[in-house]
Design an enzyme around this catalytic site. Sequence first.
Site, short mmCIF file in Angstrom:
data_model
loop_
_atom_site.label_atom_id
_atom_site.label_comp_id
_atom_site.label_asym_id
_atom_site.label_seq_id
_atom_site.Cartn_x
_atom_site.Cartn_y
_atom_site.Cartn_z
N ASP A 2 9.21 -6.59 4.63
CA ASP A 2 9.27 -5.55 3.60
C ASP A 2 9.21 -4.13 4.16
O ASP A 2 8.75 -3.90 5.27
CB ASP A 2 8.14 -5.75 2.57
N GLU B 93 4.16 -7.79 3.07
CA GLU B 93 2.97 -7.54 3.90
C GLU B 93 2.22 -6.29 3.42
O GLU B 93 1.02 -6.19 3.57
CB GLU B 93 3.37 -7.36 5.37
N GLU B 94 2.96 -5.35 2.84
CA GLU B 94 2.38 -4.03 2.52
C GLU B 94 1.68 -3.99 1.17
O GLU B 94 1.22 -2.94 0.76
CB GLU B 94 3.49 -2.97 2.53
N ARG C 15 -5.53 -7.98 22.06
CA ARG C 15 -6.98 -7.90 21.90
C ARG C 15 -7.50 -9.25 21.40
O ARG C 15 -7.00 -9.80 20.43
CB ARG C 15 -7.39 -6.81 20.92
N HIS D 84 4.37 4.40 9.01
CA HIS D 84 4.16 4.91 7.65
C HIS D 84 4.47 6.41 7.56
O HIS D 84 3.94 7.10 6.68
CB HIS D 84 2.74 4.62 7.13
NI NI Z 1 3.31 -3.24 9.39
#
Ligand code: NI
Length: 395
Positions: A82, A140-141, A181, A367
Amino acid sequence: MLRETIQNRAKDLLPWARDIRRHIHAHPELSFLEHNTSAYIHEQLDAMGITDRKTVAGTGIVALIKGKNADSKCVALRADMDALPIREENEVPYKSQNEGVMHACGHDVHTTCLLGAARILQENRDNFNGTVKLLFQPGEEKDPGGASIMIAEGVLENPKPSAIFGLHVFPDLPAGTTGFRSGQYMASADEIYITITGKGGHAAQPQRTVDPIAIAALVITGLQQVISRKCDPLSPSVLTFGKITGGTAVNIIPDQVKIEGTFRAMDEKWRHEAHKWIRDFIEQTCAAYGAHATIEMPPGYPVLFNDPALTANAISWANEYMGTDNVKPLEMRMGAEDFAFYTHHVPGCFYRIGTNRDGKEFTTSVHNARFDVNEDALQTGMGMMAWCAVNALSN
Ligand code: NI
């Protein structure tokens, strides 16, 4: 050597991947509305001969690539599809053609990398044992997160993967590098909606009112004590209120104030304890002053936990594939990512691929209306995904 085969193929496929990425970038779609993107992925998978697949979660796709002894083991690879409600400001040939919508978080790159990995794996399916499950995920957002819907619709069953990998673009690192990580990596994120209802009246006669603005001030400052006094100082946590509305004029006490915020944590136990502290503090503070509070805290994304054993392996595979100088450690981030849902069901590893050029170009953060990537990163992304899959299958 399978590694060299993958490396060479990823290099050869770079121009093909660039075209795919530019097509997806130019045609972005908002969360859960990825209809054309999904159709385009179906077309690409058809062209590769990957036909064992189905639609899930509306626009999502789950597909299987079966190697030798296909039933012996399964590993999942995930990409999100998305875009964001941002008007692109880059003047590039592949600029968004969908006004007000932009791939500003690199999900075009993630989808392309997974298609590239799929092509490499499909071509090499006689060279590995087991099954690779491809997950092209919507939304996902946006809460509740496409991952949670995909899982509810059974993508982690039949076959059940023993590991899952996801990657994300990272403009802080140069293309040709990866970042890892182990353990806690990204925060849980829960939205908070508070409504404080008092009793309005004249500003000059507060004794006849229950002033929700004055109480809101106490609630906002007091809640920070939950973070500073109740949370283990060694465990990162943040509470931010980004919106407060209430009142109409300087001389009127309103009836109601609304406060909206986000609560983030790195520990699931604390996260749930904090919900109770937050609720109790708001309710009791409001009650002390004669106001009434309603509180909504729908659970958002959980903590993203990278499985230590899987991540240690992935780092060693990355060292082998990229050279140790190109494999970097990552800091924890208080941002959230719905890949976290998968990591609560199967061991997961969510890693980064660098997307800047020499630390100078393509450094704008995600973003942002000017975000873009050094497309050389596609070669790393698709190769590493394929490489992680074949190693995890043989492990
Ligand atoms: Ni992302």
